[in-house]
Write a protein that holds these residues in place. Sequence first.
Motif, PDB file in Angstrom:
ATOM      1  N   SER A  24      46.605  38.443  41.432  1.00  0.00           N
ATOM      2  CA  SER A  24      46.646  39.505  40.410  1.00  0.00           C
ATOM      3  C   SER A  24      45.054  39.859  39.789  1.00  0.00           C
ATOM      4  O   SER A  24      45.073  41.110  39.640  1.00  0.00           O
ATOM      5  N   ARG A  36      44.451  42.475  42.709  1.00  0.00           N
ATOM      6  CA  ARG A  36      45.009  43.920  42.431  1.00  0.00           C
ATOM      7  C   ARG A  36      44.291  44.676  41.355  1.00  0.00           C
ATOM      8  O   ARG A  36      44.222  45.587  41.416  1.00  0.00           O
ATOM      9  N   HIS A  45      42.689  48.076  41.588  1.00  0.00           N
ATOM     10  CA  HIS A  45      43.053  49.193  40.620  1.00  0.00           C
ATOM     11  C   HIS A  45      41.731  50.032  39.984  1.00  0.00           C
ATOM     12  O   HIS A  45      41.687  50.833  39.776  1.00  0.00           O
ATOM     13  N   SER A  91      41.009  49.623  48.267  1.00  0.00           N
ATOM     14  CA  SER A  91      40.643  48.167  47.885  1.00  0.00           C
ATOM     15  C   SER A  91      39.361  48.033  48.367  1.00  0.00           C
ATOM     16  O   SER A  91      38.690  48.757  49.007  1.00  0.00           O
TER      17      SER A  91
END
Length: 431
Positions: free
Chosen positions: A15, A18, A22, A53
């Motif tokens: 996470s 991620r 983001h 990314s």
Amino acid sequence: MDFYDRDSETQDRASLKRLQDHRLCDLLRELRANQFYREKFARAGIEMGDVRSGEDLKRLAFTTKAELVGEQQAYPPYGRLLTYPISRYRYFHQTSGTTGVPFKCLDTRDDWDAWMRAWGYVYRAAGVRESDLVFCAFSFGPYLSHWAAIDGARHIGALAISGGGLSSEQRLRTILDNRCTVLVCTPTYALHLAEVAQRFSLDLASSAIRITIHAGEPGASVDSVKRSIEQAWGATCFDHAGATEVGAWAFECQAQTGAIHLNELEFIFEVIDPHSGELPTDGRRGELVVTTLSRPGMPVLRYRTGDLVELLEDPCLCGRTSVRIKGGVLGRADDMLIVRGVNLYPSAIDNVIRGQKSIVEYEVEIRRIDGMDDLLIKTEIGNTKIFSDVKEALVSQFRSQLNIRVSVDFAEAGSLPRYEFKARRYKRIAE
Ligand SMILES: [Zn+2]
């Protein structure tokens, strides 16, 4: 254990990744207005919108200090590095220029908030609280870290005291009079203050200082330096790392593992071989490359910090999931020595020298003789009568610990430069 943002800091790696991706997408959306990066992406043949990314971003060329400084010289005064109109910017700083021309750095209100968060992680991880009195022993010139350190202390609710414009003695008296509990300065300066305190018969170990926080040079993660600071001040010593162009990008936690945490909530990190620019063979040791996720006003993407580090991916006892760097910043890529084909980090040399308690200050001259680096160590020692003992001890320890031969010279008391900020003890002498 104290945290600035416990949930974010202890989230699982997937996470965290991620979240980084983001935030990178958010940043790149803003950067469409940034001419410098627009051109950099165009040169690499990449559309900003196609980068999803940190992995995708690896197609972009590195950004270097020379490139940023060159940009400001070509398009004075700030280069084409500003994403927004000048009216959005509130903060002006510049680097000390120890390695050349100073680099000018502007921050918007939001960018400065990102700096404050980064310092929030530094202070909280060291256990600094609202009830603390934080003394910043800096000169407060145009240097960013000085102002970020003091504003960061206020940001977490502590009482911040500036040590600008004061002599070392005045700083010591201010610390003692106000019962300051936290000292922020370079490792060298913490030791220098201890030297001055002795001269004025001031007892630092009985002061209220319980935490010392250091950066600006390797040191606070070097065992012998850390121990000296802790003994002199009767406090726990914490290391952290940062740079004007980047932010405060690493901090030490209370688990005191000898490794410091990379702040992966605010930055994306990579490590490269400083000579080839490729991934290092062991994947862990090399020059640190940083992308700022939350400073859109004047960001750096894939920025070569010049700092040598060794990544440590094991989980930390404190519960944070971020990657750590072992021994803090190990030195500057420029200062890395090659002795018999082996890379030798300045921190390893510091550790041997600082093991000799009587050495007050030192300087290392590096000469290249027959393709090999040769070291001359100039030492200032408290008691000149023991110079020959110190010399003998150094020569023998360099031989046994690092397998290198060094020469040791005597320097007159007070003749070597003292550094309040960013020590430059390594001097490369041209062949
Ligand atoms: Zn930790």
